[in-house]
Design a protein around this motif. Structure first.
Motif, PDB file in Angstrom:
ATOM      1  N   LEU A  91      -5.750  -2.446  -1.419  1.00  0.00           N
ATOM      2  CA  LEU A  91      -4.937  -1.529  -0.629  1.00  0.00           C
ATOM      3  C   LEU A  91      -4.859  -2.013   0.815  1.00  0.00           C
ATOM      4  O   LEU A  91      -5.867  -2.415   1.400  1.00  0.00           O
ATOM      5  N   GLY A  92      -3.658  -2.018   1.385  1.00  0.00           N
ATOM      6  CA  GLY A  92      -3.456  -2.425   2.766  1.00  0.00           C
ATOM      7  C   GLY A  92      -3.471  -3.922   3.001  1.00  0.00           C
ATOM      8  O   GLY A  92      -3.355  -4.369   4.139  1.00  0.00           O
ATOM      9  N   GLN A  93      -3.581  -4.692   1.964  1.00  0.00           N
ATOM     10  CA  GLN A  93      -3.700  -6.146   2.090  1.00  0.00           C
ATOM     11  C   GLN A  93      -2.467  -6.791   2.723  1.00  0.00           C
ATOM     12  O   GLN A  93      -2.572  -7.719   3.502  1.00  0.00           O
ATOM     13  N   TRP A  94      -1.285  -6.307   2.375  1.00  0.00           N
ATOM     14  CA  TRP A  94      -0.051  -6.931   2.868  1.00  0.00           C
ATOM     15  C   TRP A  94       0.864  -5.949   3.577  1.00  0.00           C
ATOM     16  O   TRP A  94       2.077  -6.136   3.625  1.00  0.00           O
ATOM     17  N   GLY A  95       0.322  -4.911   4.128  1.00  0.00           N
ATOM     18  CA  GLY A  95       1.147  -3.931   4.817  1.00  0.00           C
ATOM     19  C   GLY A  95       0.289  -2.780   5.294  1.00  0.00           C
ATOM     20  O   GLY A  95      -0.930  -2.896   5.393  1.00  0.00           O
ATOM     21  N   ALA A  96       0.947  -1.678   5.586  1.00  0.00           N
ATOM     22  CA  ALA A  96       0.234  -0.498   6.075  1.00  0.00           C
ATOM     23  C   ALA A  96      -0.759   0.000   5.027  1.00  0.00           C
ATOM     24  O   ALA A  96      -0.487  -0.047   3.829  1.00  0.00           O
TER      25      ALA A  96
END
Length: 64
Positions: free
Chosen positions: A45-50
């Motif tokens: 979760l949150g790896q490539w964005g918010a």
């Protein structure tokens, strides 16, 4: 699920992957990198964005 986009951050796959991981389902991305070849990358979760917010009822929402 497979998609023609090379990277999850450019695709609806990111939203679906966030929901699956938030509901304790393992997700791995198959990513082709020119120099490294094919990589299997576990979704975080949150790896490539918010960083998504997981509501008490399991709904996944995103900050403004």
């Amino acid at each position: 699920m497979l998609c023609a986009e090379q990277h999850p951050s450019r695709c609806h796959r990111l939203i679906i992957s966030n929901w699956l991981v938030a509901h304790d389902i393992e997700v791995n991305h198959i990513i082709l990198r020119d120099k490294d070849g094919i990589k299997i990358v576990p979704h975080q979760l949150g790896q490539w964005g918010a960083m998504p917010i997981i509501e008490d009822d399991g709904e996944v929402v995103y900050p403004k």
